[in-house]
Design a protein around this motif. Sequence first.
Motif: not given
Length: 411
Positions: A39-48, A147-154, A159-163, A173-177
């Motif tokens: 499932t595409p991942v979003t976050s409630k945080l801005d970066f920075p 915040a609210g935009k797609q952070l990582l797509p389905r 890998n370690p950078p995405e973690i 908590k992550i939804s994975v296949y």
Amino acid sequence: MLSVSDAEGVILNLVQPLDQQRDIEIIDLLAADRRIISTPVTSKLDFPHWDNSAMDGYAVRYEDVQHSSDAQPTGLEIIAEIPAGYQPQSTVKAGQAARIFTGAVMPMGANTVVMQERTRREENRVFILAAPQPQEFVRHKGAFYQAGKQLLPRGVKLNPPEIAVLAAAQCTKISVYRRPRVAIFSSGNELVTPDKPLQPGQIVDSNQYALAALVKEAGGEPLLLGIIPDNPDALRDAIAYAITHADIVLSSGGVSVGDYDYIDQILESLGAKIHIRSVAISPGKPLTVATFPTDNSPIYFGLPGNPVSALVTFWRFVQPAIKKLSGLAGGWEPKFLKVRSHDQLKSNGKWETYIWGSLHLIDGVYEFYKAGGSYSSGNLINLAQTNALAMLPVGKSLIAPQAEVQVLQVS
């Protein structure tokens, strides 16, 4: 007999990725390494998260220091010191500056950071020795991600950078296949497990161990069914069980044209549609690929019993199938590199031929080194440390030393 490219096309067209709703798991981030996002991942945080400094130095108003130079430095009063993790309490006004450190929150009023190497401090005053650029060394809130935009797509592998990204975004908590389930068994009366003493004519079953390791490496979950004798009833029971418990079934042995090669006829008796019976590839010509008219639609791969042939056909055909099934959005197709061959490579030119060996970086150029020792598909020993397969296409019987060759990286 199909060409290698045609066989690849048939196999990948048969593979349907896991379902985006039914085949998912919610797991802890610490357990998510190498899993595939469902499932595409979003976050409630801005970066920075806030405007912050990219440098140790002084937070200033650009309009105060825009004409600064070593000959005519601008003197400013230091009103505060702002380390990382501290919320500024002061507002920088005309003629003022705040000592600031990398990552610290920018104070109100300041819009530029002057790196400390371009300043001179005297007690509570700092002298700016060079004019900065407007907003220099300021990382603005939301500049990297809003915040609210797609952070990582389905379909992305974690890998370690995405973690690291998910941890920073507080996505714990992550939804994975789920992992594709791959049933594995070896067929042959001559086979024994590695823990048994060898009797004359017996062979240790190395395929089950190798295939299980390869399945794990490709992101699958192996289901080991052991050694099945060359007995039609035993084979039928094993295959019937496997196709109801796995997404993919791998057998090795029993798919050639010998008197004890029963796999194809058993598959047909179970209602399977056989799409491939052999491929113009060396090693690995006898290859059965079949599907079943069941709800879970498993794909059956009958691999050759020869250990080298079993591994080569796995790398070339099965590994991409598992990766596509796992939910990866892309990148599951075999990828070839053009490199230099250290050795002379030969084939009969009739079939697409794969020669195992290793890639080495020599003077900034990758070279393929053919495996040493006695070179035959019956020699499993020199398969050790293989990380690439050199491919000689149909019609190409010789590649000279230092000539270009296409290689498939396998690890």
